[in-house]
Every structure is written in structure tokens, then in C-alpha cells.
Design an enzyme around this catalytic site. Structure first.
Site, PDB file in Angstrom:
ATOM      1  N   HIS A 117       0.684  -1.145  -0.244  1.00  0.00           N
ATOM      2  CA  HIS A 117       0.446  -0.142   0.111  1.00  0.00           C
ATOM      3  C   HIS A 117       0.862   1.230   0.244  1.00  0.00           C
ATOM      4  CE1 HIS A 117      -3.736  -2.565   1.823  1.00  0.00           C
ATOM      5  NE2 HIS A 117      -3.328  -2.882   0.487  1.00  0.00           N
ATOM      6  N   HIS A 138      -7.986  -7.914  -7.957  1.00  0.00           N
ATOM      7  CA  HIS A 138      -8.430  -9.077  -6.571  1.00  0.00           C
ATOM      8  C   HIS A 138      -8.174  -8.244  -5.539  1.00  0.00           C
ATOM      9  CE1 HIS A 138      -6.230 -11.980  -9.490  1.00  0.00           C
ATOM     10  NE2 HIS A 138      -6.964 -13.108  -8.987  1.00  0.00           N
ATOM     11  N   SER A 172      -6.663  -2.282  -0.359  1.00  0.00           N
ATOM     12  CA  SER A 172      -6.889  -1.601  -2.061  1.00  0.00           C
ATOM     13  C   SER A 172      -7.728  -0.960  -2.312  1.00  0.00           C
ATOM     14  CB  SER A 172      -5.549  -2.320  -2.423  1.00  0.00           C
ATOM     15  OG  SER A 172      -6.371  -3.967  -2.923  1.00  0.00           O
ATOM     16  N   GLU A 210     -13.250  -9.272  -7.900  1.00  0.00           N
ATOM     17  CA  GLU A 210     -13.647  -9.860  -6.235  1.00  0.00           C
ATOM     18  C   GLU A 210     -14.508 -11.825  -6.060  1.00  0.00           C
ATOM     19  OE1 GLU A 210     -11.490 -10.099  -3.403  1.00  0.00           O
ATOM     20  OE2 GLU A 210     -12.219 -11.908  -3.076  1.00  0.00           O
ATOM     21  N   ASP A 247     -13.539 -13.237 -12.127  1.00  0.00           N
ATOM     22  CA  ASP A 247     -12.226 -13.494 -12.064  1.00  0.00           C
ATOM     23  C   ASP A 247     -11.729 -12.459 -12.914  1.00  0.00           C
ATOM     24  OD1 ASP A 247     -10.691 -16.242 -12.325  1.00  0.00           O
ATOM     25  OD2 ASP A 247      -9.486 -14.509 -13.743  1.00  0.00           O
ATOM     26  N   GLY A 248     -10.661 -12.027 -11.613  1.00  0.00           N
ATOM     27  CA  GLY A 248     -10.128 -11.034 -11.729  1.00  0.00           C
ATOM     28  C   GLY A 248      -8.581 -11.303 -13.135  1.00  0.00           C
ATOM     29  N   ASP A 300      -2.666  -8.518  -7.003  1.00  0.00           N
ATOM     30  CA  ASP A 300      -3.101  -9.095  -5.735  1.00  0.00           C
ATOM     31  C   ASP A 300      -3.587 -10.243  -5.165  1.00  0.00           C
ATOM     32  OD1 ASP A 300      -1.727  -9.278  -3.459  1.00  0.00           O
ATOM     33  OD2 ASP A 300      -2.968  -7.124  -2.441  1.00  0.00           O
TER      34      ASP A 300
END
Ligand SMILES: C[S@@+](CC[C@H](N)C(=O)[O-])C[C@H]1O[C@@H](n2cnc3c(N)ncnc32)[C@H](O)[C@@H]1O
Length: 280
Positions: free
Chosen positions: A19, A42, A100, A118, A143-144, A164
């Protein structure tokens, strides 16, 4: 079946590193008024209680963000990161930790767009309740890795991707490379930020080299090791962030951030950092 819940880890040393870098990258994007899109492949739940059962189970944040909370010697970049964490905590105590998407919500301007993926149904529900009604935000339960290709390039031709994953199996390492290769083919100018765990797995050790090969125009690799793995070699010794097409200021900023974080977040005498880059 997704077992990983970020609520157990929120605010740990790995979140601090990730971060801080995310804040630096977004601050740099904000210098130009032209809008950009942030794609968080994610996203997690968006924000976490540090007083709830998940965070309290192992208290990982105590060796992460909590070690920074009362410091009066923070380098500017760490201070800016901590200012966001303070903004997320309306009282004076550290009770909540921004994920995030919350950092993005605090740092993006009205003209920017946020795209959040997510997959976990519970975390998606929490995230959607938190940010789903904001006009510039889309929260997706798909799905990312697959979703990234539909997001680049944006009309503004400015974008940041945060990837991530939870790296629950070994499959995520290969999917990181495949989805980034595809996205970079579509949009070579994007800024791509990948987090990875420093664990005793060949795939994790090889990931930075594989990412370098996707980034002929420039990259930055920052790794922070804070903890000794257990006797079997298990445990999260630290983590790394790999940025493809980093802001030109990031290397100098990380030169002040990493020695400081190494000293303050060290859990054993062998704590160390690595900073490597190839300039554009
Ligand atoms: C490390 S956490 C994300 C933390 C978040 N980026 C932050 O910094 O606050 C990874 C998240 O990815 C989710 N996830 C796992 N596989 C996914 C996939 N293929 N697509 C989208 N989300 C996924 C998990 O449910 C988990 O919430």
C-alpha cells in the site's frame, strides 16, 4: 473453493509494503489532470476491522501498520501512506485497516475510474455494499485474471493495474504471467503493480525474473524480508512488489522507504530489503 480471507492478514508487513507503493504510484498518476482507470484484479473486502476475530486471531497487523502508528520519524512516503490509514480511522485509535479499494477511493479523483474484481462471495458482498453505488466504481464478482483483458486500454489511455492474488495454489503464478502478457500486448503503456509472497516455493522465487521478461521498457522490484521462515521453511518471510512501467520517481522514493521499513518492521536480525530496477 476459495479459502483465503484477507481479513486475517490486513495491515501486516506485506500490506504496508504494497500500500505504500500503491499510494506512491497513485500520487504520481494524480500529477496530470487527465483521468485514469485503476483495475484491482483481486480486491478483497475493501476494508477490515482490526478488532474483529479475524484480525485478532494472529494479530498480524501488530507487526505491520501498528508499528508505524505512533512513530514521529516517518519518511514522507510512509507518512503519506499512514495519513490514508488515519483517514480511514475516524477516532484516534487504530481500529480499521483500509484495503486496496479503500486506498483507491481516498486517492482517486472524481474524473478517475475504479474497477474491482473479487471472487469470494462474502468479500464481494462487503465490497459491493461499501463501493458498489459510487458512480465511477464497478464491483465485479468475476475472475480478475480473466477480467483484466476487457479493461485495457481505457479510453483515456492511462491505467494502473494492481494484481494482488492470494496464491492459494501454485496456479496463480502462471496466471499472473499469462494475464499480464495479454494485458501488456493490448496496452504496453499501463502501469502494472504485482504483489507476491516471499515463501519457499520455486514459483514464487522465479516470479520476478518472469515479470522482467514482460517489461522491456522498464521495471522496479522492491522486496522486504522481515521474518525467519520456520524450521520446515514455511511462513511468510516477507513479500515483494514488482512494478512494470514504474513512475520515474519511484526508485528514489523507495530508497528512503525500504531501509526505514526494514528497521521498523524487522522481526529478526536477518531482516533485509532488495531494490532493483531497469530504467525506461
Ligand atoms: C490478497 S487478497 C486482496 C487484498 C487487496 N488487494 C488489498 O490490498 O487490500 C486476494 C483476494 O483475491 C480474491 N481472489 C482469489 N482469486 C481470485 C480471482 N481469480 N479473481 C478475483 N479475485 C480473486 C480472494 O478472495 C482475496 O480476497
Amino acid at each position: 473453493m476459495l479459502a483465503y480471507r484477507h481479513a486475517f492478514h490486513a495491515g501486516n508487513h506485506a500490506d504496508v509494503l504494497k500500500h505504500v507503493v500503491l499510494t506512491l504510484v497513485l500520487r504520481h498518476m494524480n500529477i496530470k489532470p487527465k483521468p485514469y482507470r485503476l483495475i484491482d484484479t483481486h480486491a478483497g473486502a475493501g476494508g477490515y476491522s482490526l478488532e474483529g476475530v479475524h484480525a485478532q486471531k494472529k494479530g498480524e497487523y501488530l507487526n505491520g501498520v501498528a508499528r508505524l502508528w505512533d512513530r514521529d520519524d516517518l519518511p514522507p512516503a510512509v507518512s503519506d501512506y499512514l495519513a490514508q490509514v488515519r483517514q480511514f480511522n475516524p477516532g484516534k485509535r487504530l481500529e480499521q485497516y483500509p484495503g486496496s479499494p479503500a486506498f483507491a477511493q481516498m486517492l482517486l479523483r472524481p474524473q478517475d475510474q475504479l474497477r474491482l474484481f473479487e471472487l469470494h462471495p462474502t468479500d464481494h458482498r462487503i465490497l459491493d455494499a461499501y463501493l458498489g453505488t459510487s458512480p465511477s466504481v464497478q464491483v465485479k464478482d468475476t475472475d480478475g485474471f480473466d477480467g483484466l483483458k476487457g479493461q485495457v486500454p481505457p479510453d483515456s489511455r492511462r491505467a494502473v493495474v494492481l494484481m494482488d492474488p492470494s496464491y492459494e495454489g501454485t496456479g496463480d503464478y502462471g496466471r499472473v504471467i499469462a494475464s499480464l502478457r495479454d494485458a501488456i500486448d493490448r496496452f504496453p503503456l499501463g502501469v502494472y503493480l504485482v504483489w507476491y509472497p516471499q515463501v519457499s516455493k520455486l514459483e514464487a522465487a522465479q516470479l520476478p525474473r518472469r515479470l522482467e521478461s514482460l517489461a522491456p521498457k522498464g521495471w522496479l522490484h522492491a522486496r522486504l524480508t522481515v521474518q525467519q521462515p520456520d524450521a520446515q521453511g514455511f511462513g511468510l518471510a516477507g513479500s515483494g512488489v514488482f512494478v512494470i512501467n514504474p513512475p520515474h520517481t519511484l526508485h528514489a522514493e523507495m530508497l528512503t522507504v525500504l531501509p526505514y521499513l526494514t528497521e521498523v518492521l524487522a522481526q529478526y536480525a536477518g531482516a533485509a530489503y532488495l531494490l532493483d530496477h531497469k530504467a525506461v
